[in-house]
Design an enzyme around this catalytic site. Structure first.
Site, PDB file in Angstrom:
ATOM      1  N   ASP A  19      60.969 -27.063  -6.524  1.00  0.00           N
ATOM      2  CA  ASP A  19      61.513 -27.197  -7.870  1.00  0.00           C
ATOM      3  C   ASP A  19      61.879 -28.716  -7.893  1.00  0.00           C
ATOM      4  O   ASP A  19      62.421 -29.256  -6.827  1.00  0.00           O
ATOM      5  CB  ASP A  19      62.551 -26.303  -7.977  1.00  0.00           C
ATOM      6  N   HIS A  36      54.477 -33.674 -10.533  1.00  0.00           N
ATOM      7  CA  HIS A  36      53.875 -32.742 -10.223  1.00  0.00           C
ATOM      8  C   HIS A  36      52.939 -33.547  -8.973  1.00  0.00           C
ATOM      9  O   HIS A  36      52.708 -32.902  -7.709  1.00  0.00           O
ATOM     10  CB  HIS A  36      52.658 -31.915 -10.816  1.00  0.00           C
ATOM     11  N   GLU A  92      54.967 -17.023 -14.598  1.00  0.00           N
ATOM     12  CA  GLU A  92      55.583 -17.491 -15.787  1.00  0.00           C
ATOM     13  C   GLU A  92      54.973 -18.715 -16.422  1.00  0.00           C
ATOM     14  O   GLU A  92      55.169 -19.484 -17.518  1.00  0.00           O
ATOM     15  CB  GLU A  92      57.069 -17.467 -15.513  1.00  0.00           C
ATOM     16  N   TRP A 121      52.310 -20.154 -16.906  1.00  0.00           N
ATOM     17  CA  TRP A 121      51.278 -20.217 -18.204  1.00  0.00           C
ATOM     18  C   TRP A 121      51.830 -20.461 -19.487  1.00  0.00           C
ATOM     19  O   TRP A 121      51.311 -21.076 -20.369  1.00  0.00           O
ATOM     20  CB  TRP A 121      50.508 -18.837 -18.175  1.00  0.00           C
ATOM     21  N   LEU A 170      49.397 -22.983  12.109  1.00  0.00           N
ATOM     22  CA  LEU A 170      50.095 -23.030  11.194  1.00  0.00           C
ATOM     23  C   LEU A 170      49.513 -22.326   9.890  1.00  0.00           C
ATOM     24  O   LEU A 170      48.214 -22.754   9.521  1.00  0.00           O
ATOM     25  CB  LEU A 170      50.979 -24.225  10.661  1.00  0.00           C
TER      26      LEU A 170
HETATM   27  C1  V07 Z   1      51.047 -28.145  -6.905  1.00  0.00           C
HETATM   28  C2  V07 Z   1      52.499 -29.858  -6.210  1.00  0.00           C
HETATM   29  C3  V07 Z   1      53.654 -29.179  -5.537  1.00  0.00           C
HETATM   30  C4  V07 Z   1      54.971 -29.169  -6.204  1.00  0.00           C
HETATM   31  C5  V07 Z   1      54.897 -27.837  -7.112  1.00  0.00           C
HETATM   32  C6  V07 Z   1      53.937 -27.992  -8.415  1.00  0.00           C
HETATM   33  C7  V07 Z   1      52.881 -28.923  -8.423  1.00  0.00           C
HETATM   34  C8  V07 Z   1      49.491 -28.226  -3.680  1.00  0.00           C
HETATM   35  C9  V07 Z   1      48.800 -27.313  -4.478  1.00  0.00           C
HETATM   36  C10 V07 Z   1      47.953 -26.251  -3.691  1.00  0.00           C
HETATM   37  C11 V07 Z   1      47.536 -25.058  -4.069  1.00  0.00           C
HETATM   38  C12 V07 Z   1      46.592 -24.311  -3.585  1.00  0.00           C
HETATM   39  C13 V07 Z   1      45.607 -24.878  -2.506  1.00  0.00           C
HETATM   40  C14 V07 Z   1      45.775 -26.215  -2.230  1.00  0.00           C
HETATM   41  C15 V07 Z   1      47.022 -26.892  -2.849  1.00  0.00           C
HETATM   42  C16 V07 Z   1      49.255 -26.933  -5.707  1.00  0.00           C
HETATM   43  C17 V07 Z   1      49.526 -26.134  -7.661  1.00  0.00           C
HETATM   44  C18 V07 Z   1      50.580 -27.142  -7.889  1.00  0.00           C
HETATM   45  C19 V07 Z   1      49.280 -25.371  -9.052  1.00  0.00           C
HETATM   46  F1  V07 Z   1      44.677 -24.196  -1.973  1.00  0.00           F
HETATM   47  N1  V07 Z   1      50.368 -28.691  -4.843  1.00  0.00           N
HETATM   48  N2  V07 Z   1      50.210 -27.854  -5.749  1.00  0.00           N
HETATM   49  N3  V07 Z   1      48.807 -26.136  -6.598  1.00  0.00           N
HETATM   50  N4  V07 Z   1      52.057 -28.953  -7.005  1.00  0.00           N
END
Ligand code: V07
Length: 263
Positions: A37, A54, A84, A86, A148
């Site tokens: 967060d 992000h 949520e 979305w 991991l």
């Molecule tokens: C997202 C970066 C981290 C902070 C939280 C919100 C934004 C990595 C992924 C991801 C997801 C699946 C995957 C590989 C990487 C990701 C979303 C948002 C939607 F197989 N960071 N990150 N996906 N944030």
């Protein structure tokens, strides 16, 4: 007197690398779950758009994954997108849905090198095809890795997960395959998205919020909870080391009592 000080805070006199070795020796948590967060707030503090937060948060995912892997953690579950989320502005959602691809196109070679296995937990419905395809490829490319497990909770909601498990059980009961009298906790756990994973030992939530926000409600029943004011893009190796040290301290005190403490 000096002895007492040293015994109380050994980490205070050790460097980061030494603290990592102590964690390894003591046995790190097997499963760490994180609610990442504070990305929007990080950006706002810098007068940047939320998406910049992000994007910066994605870099933290890389750093923390590498550390968790080196410490010998078995599973790390990261809450990347909730059911949520979305409700956020469409442009922000579109940007978020591009992050898995961007993350994987940049870091997949490193994950393979590190013997990390990529997994996803959540509903495929509503996720764009391009997002699912990037994740499918990463899962395929890392499926034989034995280090991991990097488990992304994406379009995940814990109550829906439990409702779905209950539906399956009800159908099996109606079909006469399961006697309602005999339903156990394992019958439910076995039908959750985490059926193949150990329960989290440690939950971390960043950014000062102290809620579970529909994240792994069943699985967190006996998990140690750790909260920090640090915003996710500012979360670093030292913060993770501190969280794990606190976890290990609590475990030393309550070792072996999990699930049987006097509430
Ligand atoms: C997202 C970066 C981290 C902070 C939280 C919100 C934004 C990595 C992924 C991801 C997801 C699946 C995957 C590989 C990487 C990701 C979303 C948002 C939607 F197989 N960071 N990150 N996906 N944030």
């Amino acid at each position: 007197m000096f002895n007492k000080i040293l015994r109380r805070a050994p980490e205070a006199v050790l460097g980061l690398e030494e603290r990592k070795s102590v964690i390894c020796k003591e046995g790190p948590p097997s499963h760490i779950a994180i609610i990442m967060d504070g990305n929007g707030r990080w950006a706002k503090k810098r007068s940047l758009p939320r998406i910049a937060g992000h994007h910066e948060g994605m870099k933290t995912v890389r750093k923390i994954t590498r550390l968790a892997s080196h410490l010998g953690v078995d599973v790390m579950t990261l809450y990347a997108f909730s059911t949520e989320n979305w409700k956020r502005p469409k442009l922000e959602v579109d940007f978020l849905m591009r992050l898995p691809e961007e993350f994987l196109s940049t870091f997949l070679p490193e994950l393979i090198e590190e013997n990390v296995r990529v997994e996803m937990m959540g509903y495929h419905e509503n996720l764009p095809q391009h997002t699912l395809e990037a994740i499918r490829k990463a899962k395929e490319a890392t499926k034989d890795n034995t280090g991991l497990i990097l488990n992304f909770a994406l379009n995940y909601g814990s109550r829906s997960e439990i409702v779905d498990a209950v539906k399956v059980i009800a159908e099996q009961a109606a079909a006469g395959q399961l006697n309602p009298e005999d339903i156990t906790e394992s019958d439910i756990a076995d039908r959750l998205l985490t059926s193949k994973l150990p329960e989290p030992d440690l939950l971390i939530r960043t950014s000062g919020e102290v809620r579970l926000s529909n994240f792994m409600l069943w699985q967190l029943a006996y998990t140690e909870l750790w909260f920090t004011e640090t915003l996710w893009p500012d979360f670093d190796e030292l913060t993770l080391v501190e969280a794990i040290e606190d976890y290990q301290k609590r475990n030393r005190r309550f070792g072996g009592l999990k699930g049987e403490e006097e509430v």
